[in-house]
Scaffold this motif. Structure first.
Motif, PDB file in Angstrom:
ATOM      1  N   THR A 262      49.209  24.503  -6.342  1.00 36.49           N
ATOM      2  CA  THR A 262      47.766  24.722  -6.488  1.00 36.49           C
ATOM      3  C   THR A 262      47.345  24.603  -7.940  1.00 36.49           C
ATOM      4  O   THR A 262      46.347  23.942  -8.266  1.00 36.49           O
ATOM      5  CB  THR A 262      47.383  26.128  -5.956  1.00 36.49           C
ATOM      6  OG1 THR A 262      47.732  26.220  -4.583  1.00 36.49           O
ATOM      7  CG2 THR A 262      45.901  26.393  -6.141  1.00 36.49           C
ATOM      8  N   TYR A 263      48.120  25.219  -8.822  1.00 40.81           N
ATOM      9  CA  TYR A 263      47.768  25.212 -10.244  1.00 40.81           C
ATOM     10  C   TYR A 263      47.804  23.795 -10.812  1.00 40.81           C
ATOM     11  O   TYR A 263      46.948  23.415 -11.620  1.00 40.81           O
ATOM     12  CB  TYR A 263      48.723  26.120 -11.013  1.00 40.81           C
ATOM     13  CG  TYR A 263      48.215  26.528 -12.375  1.00 40.81           C
ATOM     14  CD1 TYR A 263      46.982  27.163 -12.516  1.00 40.81           C
ATOM     15  CD2 TYR A 263      48.964  26.311 -13.524  1.00 40.81           C
ATOM     16  CE1 TYR A 263      46.513  27.550 -13.754  1.00 40.81           C
ATOM     17  CE2 TYR A 263      48.509  26.694 -14.773  1.00 40.81           C
ATOM     18  CZ  TYR A 263      47.275  27.315 -14.882  1.00 40.81           C
ATOM     19  OH  TYR A 263      46.809  27.694 -16.123  1.00 40.81           O
ATOM     20  N   ALA A 264      48.763  23.003 -10.381  1.00 34.73           N
ATOM     21  CA  ALA A 264      48.853  21.625 -10.861  1.00 34.73           C
ATOM     22  C   ALA A 264      47.676  20.792 -10.378  1.00 34.73           C
ATOM     23  O   ALA A 264      47.041  20.065 -11.156  1.00 34.73           O
ATOM     24  CB  ALA A 264      50.168  20.999 -10.409  1.00 34.73           C
ATOM     25  N   VAL A 265      47.367  20.874  -9.081  1.00 37.11           N
ATOM     26  CA  VAL A 265      46.277  20.071  -8.513  1.00 37.11           C
ATOM     27  C   VAL A 265      44.947  20.393  -9.194  1.00 37.11           C
ATOM     28  O   VAL A 265      44.151  19.495  -9.485  1.00 37.11           O
ATOM     29  CB  VAL A 265      46.173  20.285  -6.993  1.00 37.11           C
ATOM     30  CG1 VAL A 265      44.922  19.613  -6.440  1.00 37.11           C
ATOM     31  CG2 VAL A 265      47.419  19.734  -6.295  1.00 37.11           C
ATOM     32  N   ALA A 270      42.031  13.354 -12.122  1.00 36.06           N
ATOM     33  CA  ALA A 270      41.447  12.522 -11.065  1.00 36.06           C
ATOM     34  C   ALA A 270      40.811  13.383  -9.978  1.00 36.06           C
ATOM     35  O   ALA A 270      39.764  13.031  -9.427  1.00 36.06           O
ATOM     36  CB  ALA A 270      42.512  11.606 -10.470  1.00 36.06           C
ATOM     37  N   TYR A 271      41.426  14.501  -9.655  1.00 37.59           N
ATOM     38  CA  TYR A 271      40.861  15.436  -8.665  1.00 37.59           C
ATOM     39  C   TYR A 271      39.534  15.999  -9.174  1.00 37.59           C
ATOM     40  O   TYR A 271      38.535  16.034  -8.444  1.00 37.59           O
ATOM     41  CB  TYR A 271      41.867  16.559  -8.416  1.00 37.59           C
ATOM     42  CG  TYR A 271      41.345  17.700  -7.551  1.00 37.59           C
ATOM     43  CD1 TYR A 271      41.437  17.651  -6.164  1.00 37.59           C
ATOM     44  CD2 TYR A 271      40.772  18.832  -8.135  1.00 37.59           C
ATOM     45  CE1 TYR A 271      40.971  18.700  -5.377  1.00 37.59           C
ATOM     46  CE2 TYR A 271      40.303  19.881  -7.359  1.00 37.59           C
ATOM     47  CZ  TYR A 271      40.408  19.813  -5.980  1.00 37.59           C
ATOM     48  OH  TYR A 271      39.933  20.848  -5.201  1.00 37.59           O
ATOM     49  N   ARG A 272      39.505  16.421 -10.414  1.00 33.41           N
ATOM     50  CA  ARG A 272      38.282  17.001 -10.983  1.00 33.41           C
ATOM     51  C   ARG A 272      37.148  15.985 -11.053  1.00 33.41           C
ATOM     52  O   ARG A 272      35.990  16.325 -10.846  1.00 33.41           O
ATOM     53  CB  ARG A 272      38.570  17.545 -12.386  1.00 33.41           C
ATOM     54  CG  ARG A 272      39.502  18.734 -12.422  1.00 33.41           C
ATOM     55  CD  ARG A 272      39.609  19.253 -13.837  1.00 33.41           C
ATOM     56  NE  ARG A 272      40.533  20.371 -13.963  1.00 33.41           N
ATOM     57  CZ  ARG A 272      40.722  21.054 -15.071  1.00 33.41           C
ATOM     58  NH1 ARG A 272      40.044  20.728 -16.163  1.00 33.41           N
ATOM     59  NH2 ARG A 272      41.580  22.053 -15.111  1.00 33.41           N
ATOM     60  N   THR A 273      37.512  14.746 -11.351  1.00 34.06           N
ATOM     61  CA  THR A 273      36.483  13.702 -11.459  1.00 34.06           C
ATOM     62  C   THR A 273      35.929  13.326 -10.095  1.00 34.06           C
ATOM     63  O   THR A 273      34.715  13.272  -9.884  1.00 34.06           O
ATOM     64  CB  THR A 273      37.067  12.454 -12.150  1.00 34.06           C
ATOM     65  OG1 THR A 273      37.504  12.808 -13.467  1.00 34.06           O
ATOM     66  CG2 THR A 273      36.018  11.355 -12.248  1.00 34.06           C
ATOM     67  N   LEU A 286      42.241  22.174  -1.167  1.00 34.86           N
ATOM     68  CA  LEU A 286      43.508  21.599  -1.616  1.00 34.86           C
ATOM     69  C   LEU A 286      43.941  20.430  -0.730  1.00 34.86           C
ATOM     70  O   LEU A 286      44.108  20.588   0.481  1.00 34.86           O
ATOM     71  CB  LEU A 286      44.589  22.687  -1.588  1.00 34.86           C
ATOM     72  CG  LEU A 286      45.642  22.659  -2.696  1.00 34.86           C
ATOM     73  CD1 LEU A 286      44.976  22.690  -4.063  1.00 34.86           C
ATOM     74  CD2 LEU A 286      46.578  23.846  -2.545  1.00 34.86           C
ATOM     75  N   PRO A 287      44.135  19.266  -1.329  1.00 33.43           N
ATOM     76  CA  PRO A 287      44.647  18.115  -0.564  1.00 33.43           C
ATOM     77  C   PRO A 287      46.168  18.145  -0.490  1.00 33.43           C
ATOM     78  O   PRO A 287      46.835  18.906  -1.197  1.00 33.43           O
ATOM     79  CB  PRO A 287      44.184  16.926  -1.416  1.00 33.43           C
ATOM     80  CG  PRO A 287      44.233  17.456  -2.817  1.00 33.43           C
ATOM     81  CD  PRO A 287      43.842  18.915  -2.735  1.00 33.43           C
ATOM     82  N   VAL A 447      45.360   9.003  -6.809  1.00 33.64           N
ATOM     83  CA  VAL A 447      46.244   9.340  -5.683  1.00 33.64           C
ATOM     84  C   VAL A 447      45.443   9.163  -4.409  1.00 33.64           C
ATOM     85  O   VAL A 447      44.208   9.135  -4.426  1.00 33.64           O
ATOM     86  CB  VAL A 447      46.781  10.777  -5.765  1.00 33.64           C
ATOM     87  CG1 VAL A 447      47.782  10.931  -6.894  1.00 33.64           C
ATOM     88  CG2 VAL A 447      45.662  11.766  -5.930  1.00 33.64           C
ATOM     89  N   GLU A 448      46.131   9.091  -3.311  1.00 30.71           N
ATOM     90  CA  GLU A 448      45.476   9.020  -2.010  1.00 30.71           C
ATOM     91  C   GLU A 448      45.798  10.296  -1.247  1.00 30.71           C
ATOM     92  O   GLU A 448      46.751  10.338  -0.460  1.00 30.71           O
ATOM     93  CB  GLU A 448      45.946   7.784  -1.233  1.00 30.71           C
ATOM     94  CG  GLU A 448      45.501   6.470  -1.831  1.00 30.71           C
ATOM     95  CD  GLU A 448      43.991   6.334  -1.881  1.00 30.71           C
ATOM     96  OE1 GLU A 448      43.316   6.878  -0.976  1.00 30.71           O
ATOM     97  OE2 GLU A 448      43.476   5.698  -2.817  1.00 30.71           O
ATOM     98  N   PRO A 449      45.048  11.349  -1.517  1.00 31.02           N
ATOM     99  CA  PRO A 449      45.340  12.629  -0.857  1.00 31.02           C
ATOM    100  C   PRO A 449      45.000  12.588   0.621  1.00 31.02           C
ATOM    101  O   PRO A 449      44.187  11.770   1.057  1.00 31.02           O
ATOM    102  CB  PRO A 449      44.434  13.613  -1.611  1.00 31.02           C
ATOM    103  CG  PRO A 449      43.273  12.775  -2.052  1.00 31.02           C
ATOM    104  CD  PRO A 449      43.851  11.427  -2.376  1.00 31.02           C
TER     105      PRO A 449
END
Length: 452
Positions: A262-265, A270-273, A286-287, A447-449
């Motif tokens: 969780t902390y890493a994601v 890219a996730y934040r953007t 969380l993906p 990434v393709e979550p």
């Protein structure tokens, strides 16, 4: 009854105030090109998103928190401590905090008998209710604990429940009945509005505005929670563990792995953007990223730097002293070596600066002292709009207290008294910042979550 139709029009953000006012003056309503918009299922009608965010796993929810559901990763979540009187209950100096609290408690108790005295202490709606109920308090030294007041900046905190607007059962579940039980937690910005999304790890209780003031509050996700008997319970749900083990077909995945994942994601650029608008309106989801254990490893590495930041290895920034009077005194001494010298003039106190020169890699502490050698990448580790280093510079500035009683009786803070501590802290957080960015830069650009 027919549903109302919504029409929308906006001027360009780049237009100046004058240009916008001129447009309103010259444009008739029927000339405006309105666009009809349809709200989404969450009733957002501007800044609509078209992504897979809703398919991801919920980090937490109110239903899970109150025990009516298990379908979220974390069971307990809580905002940081809200005091409404930070200048009173926080302090860098433990002795000064004790003096403030003894004064406050005495005046509060007197007010129960004599009526609320607004001139001496800071009142709030909850404190007035306690006073009307004649709830008295006693100063207790053991209530002074360490808390994370702002990012990478701890202070002493007086943890008397009566003196905080919201010091709730949730906080005692996170940190135990004495608010000092060992724990690790993830703090993130709840609905940050105009501020960039940010996340931080803590092992002590965070303040409401720990990450960024007015950011929708710092929301806390602890690894553990404590019941009334002091028993430690894992805060990640069995439901959450099952989802990950099934999805990755990996029974070796543990709740601690999920905590680090969780902390890493939440640090992934890219996730934040991609989900920037979603994160401004709701809690993160969380993906499922490919290579789960790699993400968990990154998350653990980040936490290994962030949690013990005060004991990180000093980075080795050069400390440059530029006392302008030093050379003058030496020259004068050489010229008058055979004669009686004049009494030395008192040394002037250096003027506090606490500014960053990112282009040069300098941190200017005062007119005498500068730290040099800060790598450009260190400034890139940001929490909200500030880098971790800039958070420290901001918090140690000499500021005029807003509270008149604090200003007149307890304004003892002087940067010079904490200068060596700040130098040490900047050295260590510089190490944390550089290593944080090294880890983040290993994460894939895209990434393709997958959803739940």
């Amino acid at each position: 009854m027919n549903k109302a139709k919504i029409y929308y029009f906006t001027l360009q953000d780049e237009q100046t105030k004058k240009e916008k006012l001129e447009w309103f003056e010259q444009t008739r309503l029927e000339q405006v090109s309105f666009e009809q918009v349809t709200p989404d299922k969450k009733y957002n009608w501007i800044n609509l998103t078209d992504n897979d965010f809703d398919d991801f796993l919920p980090l937490t929810s109110k239903k899970v928190k109150d025990g009516t559901s298990q379908e979220a990763i974390f069971s307990l979540f809580s905002r940081g401590v809200e005091t409404t009187r930070d200048e009173w209950v926080y302090d860098f100096f433990q002795e000064n905090l004790a003096k403030k609290m003894i004064f406050f408690v005495e005046n509060y108790n007197q007010s129960i008998d004599e009526g609320i005295n607004r001139d001496q202490i800071k009142w709030s709606s909850s404190l007035k209710e306690y006073a009307r109920s004649e709830i008295r308090i006693t100063y207790a030294k053991e209530l002074i604990i360490k808390a994370l007041y702002r990012s990478y900046c701890s202070q002493y905190f007086y943890s008397e429940k009566v003196l905080s607007q919201r010091l709730t059962r949730n906080h005692y579940e996170i940190c135990g009945t004495e608010l000092d039980r060992p724990n690790s937690l993830i703090g993130f910005m709840g609905q940050p509005a105009g501020n960039p999304f940010a996340v931080i790890a803590a092992k002590i209780l965070p303040d409401l505005n720990c990450i960024s003031p007015a950011s929708g509050a710092t929301q806390c996700l602890p690894l553990y929670r404590y019941n009334e008997n002091g028993t430690r319970i894992n805060n990640i749900t069995d439901w959450g563990l099952t989802q990950f083990q099934i999805h990755y077909n990996d029974p070796t995945i543990t709740k601690l792995h999920i905590f680090h994942y969780t902390y890493a994601v939440l640090h992934h650029p890219a996730y934040r953007t991609k989900y920037e608008l979603n994160l401004k309106r709701e809690f993160p989801r969380l993906p499922y990223y490919p290579k789960f254990h790699q993400w968990a490893t990154w998350g653990k590495a980040l936490m290994d730097f962030h949690l013990p930041y005060e004991t990180a290895e000093p980075y080795g920034l050069a400390v440059t002293e530029t006392n302008s009077d030093k050379g003058k005194r030496k020259k004068k001494a050489d010229q008058t070596a055979l004669f009686e010298t004049e009494p030395a003039k008192p040394k002037k106190t250096p003027k506090v600066k606490l500014k960053a020169n990112k282009e040069k890699g300098h941190i200017i502490l005062d007119t005498d002292t500068t730290l040099t050698g800060v790598l450009a990448v260190a400034w890139d580790y940001k929490l909200g709009n500030r880098s971790a280093l800039e958070w420290i510079l901001d918090q140690y500035k000499e500021k005029k207290p807003r509270d008149s009683t604090i200003r007149e009786l307890f304004n003892t803070y002087r940067f010079a008294d904490y200068k060596e501590h700040v130098i040490d802290l900047l050295q260590r957080v510089c190490t944390v910042s550089v290593h944080t960015m090294e880890i983040i830069q290993q994460m894939p650009d895209t990434v393709e979550p997958k959803g739940g």
